[in-house]
Write a protein that holds these residues in place. Structure first.
Motif, PDB file in Angstrom:
ATOM      1  N   ARG A 197       7.070   9.157 -22.997  1.00 41.70           N
ATOM      2  CA  ARG A 197       6.004   8.535 -22.226  1.00 41.70           C
ATOM      3  C   ARG A 197       5.847   7.058 -22.582  1.00 41.70           C
ATOM      4  O   ARG A 197       5.346   6.276 -21.784  1.00 41.70           O
ATOM      5  CB  ARG A 197       4.684   9.269 -22.463  1.00 41.70           C
ATOM      6  N   ILE A 198       6.270   6.685 -23.775  1.00 38.59           N
ATOM      7  CA  ILE A 198       6.129   5.287 -24.193  1.00 38.59           C
ATOM      8  C   ILE A 198       7.011   4.377 -23.350  1.00 38.59           C
ATOM      9  O   ILE A 198       6.618   3.269 -22.969  1.00 38.59           O
ATOM     10  CB  ILE A 198       6.462   5.154 -25.696  1.00 38.59           C
ATOM     11  N   GLU A 214       6.001   5.029 -18.964  1.00 44.81           N
ATOM     12  CA  GLU A 214       4.704   4.777 -18.345  1.00 44.81           C
ATOM     13  C   GLU A 214       4.492   3.277 -18.155  1.00 44.81           C
ATOM     14  O   GLU A 214       5.280   2.436 -18.634  1.00 44.81           O
ATOM     15  CB  GLU A 214       3.590   5.368 -19.223  1.00 44.81           C
ATOM     16  N   LYS A 226      -0.455  -0.108 -19.711  1.00 40.33           N
ATOM     17  CA  LYS A 226      -1.654   0.419 -20.368  1.00 40.33           C
ATOM     18  C   LYS A 226      -1.409   1.800 -20.953  1.00 40.33           C
ATOM     19  O   LYS A 226      -1.775   2.088 -22.105  1.00 40.33           O
ATOM     20  CB  LYS A 226      -2.805   0.471 -19.368  1.00 40.33           C
ATOM     21  N   LYS A 227      -0.818   2.686 -20.141  1.00 41.53           N
ATOM     22  CA  LYS A 227      -0.526   4.024 -20.660  1.00 41.53           C
ATOM     23  C   LYS A 227       0.506   3.974 -21.786  1.00 41.53           C
ATOM     24  O   LYS A 227       0.474   4.783 -22.712  1.00 41.53           O
ATOM     25  CB  LYS A 227      -0.020   4.927 -19.526  1.00 41.53           C
ATOM     26  N   LYS A 228       1.447   3.031 -21.696  1.00 44.39           N
ATOM     27  CA  LYS A 228       2.442   2.896 -22.754  1.00 44.39           C
ATOM     28  C   LYS A 228       1.757   2.605 -24.095  1.00 44.39           C
ATOM     29  O   LYS A 228       2.115   3.171 -25.131  1.00 44.39           O
ATOM     30  CB  LYS A 228       3.412   1.791 -22.387  1.00 44.39           C
ATOM     31  N   ILE A 249      -1.392   3.393 -24.834  1.00 39.43           N
ATOM     32  CA  ILE A 249      -2.137   4.590 -25.245  1.00 39.43           C
ATOM     33  C   ILE A 249      -1.210   5.625 -25.862  1.00 39.43           C
ATOM     34  O   ILE A 249      -1.505   6.200 -26.915  1.00 39.43           O
ATOM     35  CB  ILE A 249      -2.894   5.181 -24.032  1.00 39.43           C
ATOM     36  N   TRP A 250      -0.077   5.866 -25.222  1.00 37.42           N
ATOM     37  CA  TRP A 250       0.855   6.858 -25.760  1.00 37.42           C
ATOM     38  C   TRP A 250       1.476   6.404 -27.083  1.00 37.42           C
ATOM     39  O   TRP A 250       1.749   7.233 -27.957  1.00 37.42           O
ATOM     40  CB  TRP A 250       1.954   7.150 -24.739  1.00 37.42           C
TER      41      TRP A 250
END
Length: 635
Positions: free
Chosen positions: A40-41, A44, A47-49, A51-52
């Motif tokens: 996911r890093i 995504e 922003k999600k990168k 978070i993950w």
């Protein structure tokens, strides 16, 4: 092909992916790993990168934290104890019986005569401190030299700065040098103490205080008698003790009669001659056929209380102990008393202890890994922690005091302590016995046995014989022992013992590992799977990327070393090497210069001497120069 290209191709064959730099390798790992989070890093949005990335880092930290706790728990090697109850035919324990008094007073009276006169005179001065009771009127005079070796003194400690110290057989003096009298009023302030000095006449002394004069007298008498008896040969001490045929009047094991010949005699320093039934040294140990008093051991003992040493043995009775076969009986620690004029019944229950060895506990199987030399091995007995502690103390006694204590076995080539040869032995022994440091050294050096058998006893007593039957019982026992019709036994010297198994149930208390390698692996996997969704294969993948990183690091190091070598070569030769065309041109110009000047080559200008071979012009050919270096064969 050089080394760098070989390693690069090997990495490509192993990896089959874009991983020739650290960044490429990390991206390839995140895209192909089975662990949740890294994919996911890289896939995504920004922003999600972020978070993950934070969640993956957090949970990975939690995994390593939990792994540290689990590994630390495993390496602590904790154990759990389990209790099991079984039923089987059991070996009857070894039974050791001794007299509470070590020697017959009639046999040792000539050795202790002066000691008895000293203590009687001292007690007279203590109990009746009136003028005119001194030692000058005694005939024959007292042996004050024996007294001064270990004297008894009276101490008044009400004034700590100026205590009153009074030697019983000397002029009464205080610590300040003033004379004082011990009258009936002032004697209540004094306490009896044993004075111990490093050597006679020394000021380096210590005082062992006692709350009761009875305790002080007993301790003083033991120290003095120890010095005297230590010089007596062993066979003489055995002769002066109680003999088996006089002490053991009757014996019955189950339904089989026995006698004193079924007992093994050993000499015990605390109790003199002791006798062991079913020790298992010379023959097989006996089994008990059934539980209950009818199938146990029955003994009738005569302790001859009228022949006790008055100041040495203040307790009367028999001292007995139940223990394993081929083990030494330490009656002072684990023995019990049986009172005269009673029938003592002892019901036995068996507890078997099974401890785990290293690294779960610091126990030993047979004492071979204990650094203390077992002095009780001369009895051919098994190892025990009591034997180790006493051997350790005796070794320290020999090392520090220069002699061995009478109550313990001697190392080879060492003598027992006595007042004549070792004047300060009592001071040294008292200091060593009260030293916490020396005690801790022995505790740290000795180990418990991994397997042990303990006998739990239930004791009950009743008067024996009864008033109605004592007449005929004493007549029969006296006749059987002395072949006399006169009654030579009485209630004060007779003891009856019944020793038996209460039941055949035995308890086994065993230890087992609280954490095993299976528990560790399952716990590690559980934490990894819970926080990261990983498995063993994910760990293998992580190991693979570490190997690839090391491989890339090696390639980079080789490249850096090769570049460093080339930079050093350019610094040494700053001009570029000539090409082939430049070398050919230089050679041609050199030939033209020779024709213009009319000079001949050296080999043509001078004719060769006779017998000289013609010159070899092939050696003058221009050799091709390897100016491209070792990398010119690149594919």
């Amino acid at each position: 092909m050089n080394l760098k290209k070989y390693l690069v191709r090997a990495l490509h064959r192993l990896q089959k992916g874009p991983g020739y730099t650290y960044k490429e390798l990390l991206v390839w790992y995140c895209d192909n790993t089975n662990t949740h989070g890294p994919k996911r890093i890289i896939k995504e949005g920004p922003k999600k990168k972020l978070i993950w990335f934070f969640l993956t880092l957090l949970f990975a930290s939690l995994v390593f934290w939990q792994w540290g706790i689990l590994i630390n728990t495993y390496l602590s090697y904790n154990v759990t104890s389990s209790l099991s109850i079984g039923f089987k035919t059991m070996k009857f324990p070894a039974v050791t019986v001794c007299n509470a008094n070590p020697f017959k007073y009639s046999e040792v009276k000539h050795l202790l005569k002066e000691l008895d006169r000293l203590i009687e005179a001292a007690l007279e001065r203590i109990l009746q401190p009136t003028p005119g009771n001194g030692t000058e009127n005694l005939s024959p005079p007292l042996d004050l030299e024996l007294w001064n070796q270990i004297p008894l003194v009276l101490i008044d400690e009400h004034d700590k700065d100026n205590p009153i110290i009074l030697d019983i057989f000397e002029t009464n003096k205080t610590a300040g040098g003033n004379d004082t009298a011990m009258g009936n009023e002032t004697k209540k302030k004094y306490k009896l103490a044993v004075k111990l000095c490093s050597h006679q006449g020394s000021d380096n002394c210590t005082y062992r205080n006692f709350t009761s004069a009875a305790q002080a007298v007993t301790e003083w008498y033991i120290l003095q008698s120890t010095s005297i008896l230590s010089k007596v040969p062993l066979h003489e001490r055995i002769r002066m003790g109680y003999q088996a045929e006089d002490m053991i009047l009757a014996c019955l094991y189950g339904a089989e009669p026995c006698n004193y010949k079924n007992f093994t005699q050993i000499y015990h320093p605390d109790h003199g001659n002791c006798y062991i039934f079913n020790w298992g040294m010379d023959e097989e140990a006996l089994n008990s056929s059934n539980p209950g008093a009818e199938f146990g051991l029955k003994l009738i003992l005569d302790i001859s209380q009228q022949d006790y040493i008055p100041y040495l043995s203040s307790a009367a009775g028999a001292r007995l102990m139940l223990h394993q076969q081929k083990s030494f009986p330490f009656l002072k620690d684990q023995g019990i008393y049986a009172m005269a004029g009673t029938e003592t019944s002892i019901g036995v229950l068996v507890d078997e202890l099974e401890r785990m060895g290293y690294p779960y506990s610091d126990c030993t199987m047979n004492g071979s890994d204990v650094p203390v030399k077992n002095l009780y091995s001369q009895y051919n007995t098994s190892y025990s922690i009591q034997a180790c502690l006493r051997s350790c103390f005796q070794n320290h006694m020999v090392e520090i005091c220069g002699c061995g204590h009478y109550m313990f076995p001697l190392p080879e080539g060492v003598n027992y302590c006595n007042n004549e040869d070792n004047p300060g032995w009592a001071y040294c022994y008292s200091s060593l016995r009260s030293s916490i440091k020396q005690r801790q050294i022995c505790i740290d050096s000795c180990k418990e046995t991994c397997n042990d058998t303990q006998y739990k006893m239930t004791i009950s007593m009743a008067d024996w014989p009864s008033e109605a039957s004592e007449d005929w019982i004493f007549h029969i026992l006296s006749y059987e022992r002395d072949m006399s019709t006169n009654v030579t036994l009485d209630r004060n010297g007779i003891i009856k013992l019944n020793i038996y198994f209460q039941e055949y149930n035995y308890r086994t208390i065993s230890e087992s590992a609280a954490t095993t390698i299976v528990w560790l692996l399952s716990s590690l996997g559980g934490q990894f799977g819970f926080w990261m969704g990983g498995s063993v294969l994910c760990l293998i993948e992580f190991g693979e990327i570490i190997i690839d990183s090391l491989w890339i690091t090696i390639i980079n190091v080789i490249g850096w070393c090769k570049g460093l070598k080339q930079r050093r070569a350019r610094a040494r030769y700053p001009d570029a090497p000539p090409t082939v065309s430049e070398l050919v041109e230089a050679h041609t110009n050199l030939g033209f210069q020779h024709e213009a000047t009319g000079a001949l080559p050296r080999d043509e200008a001078l004719p060769p001497e006779p017998g000289t071979p013609p010159p070899n012009y092939d050696s003058l050919r221009v050799q091709p120069l390897d100016v491209l270096g070792p990398d010119s064969d690149a594919e």
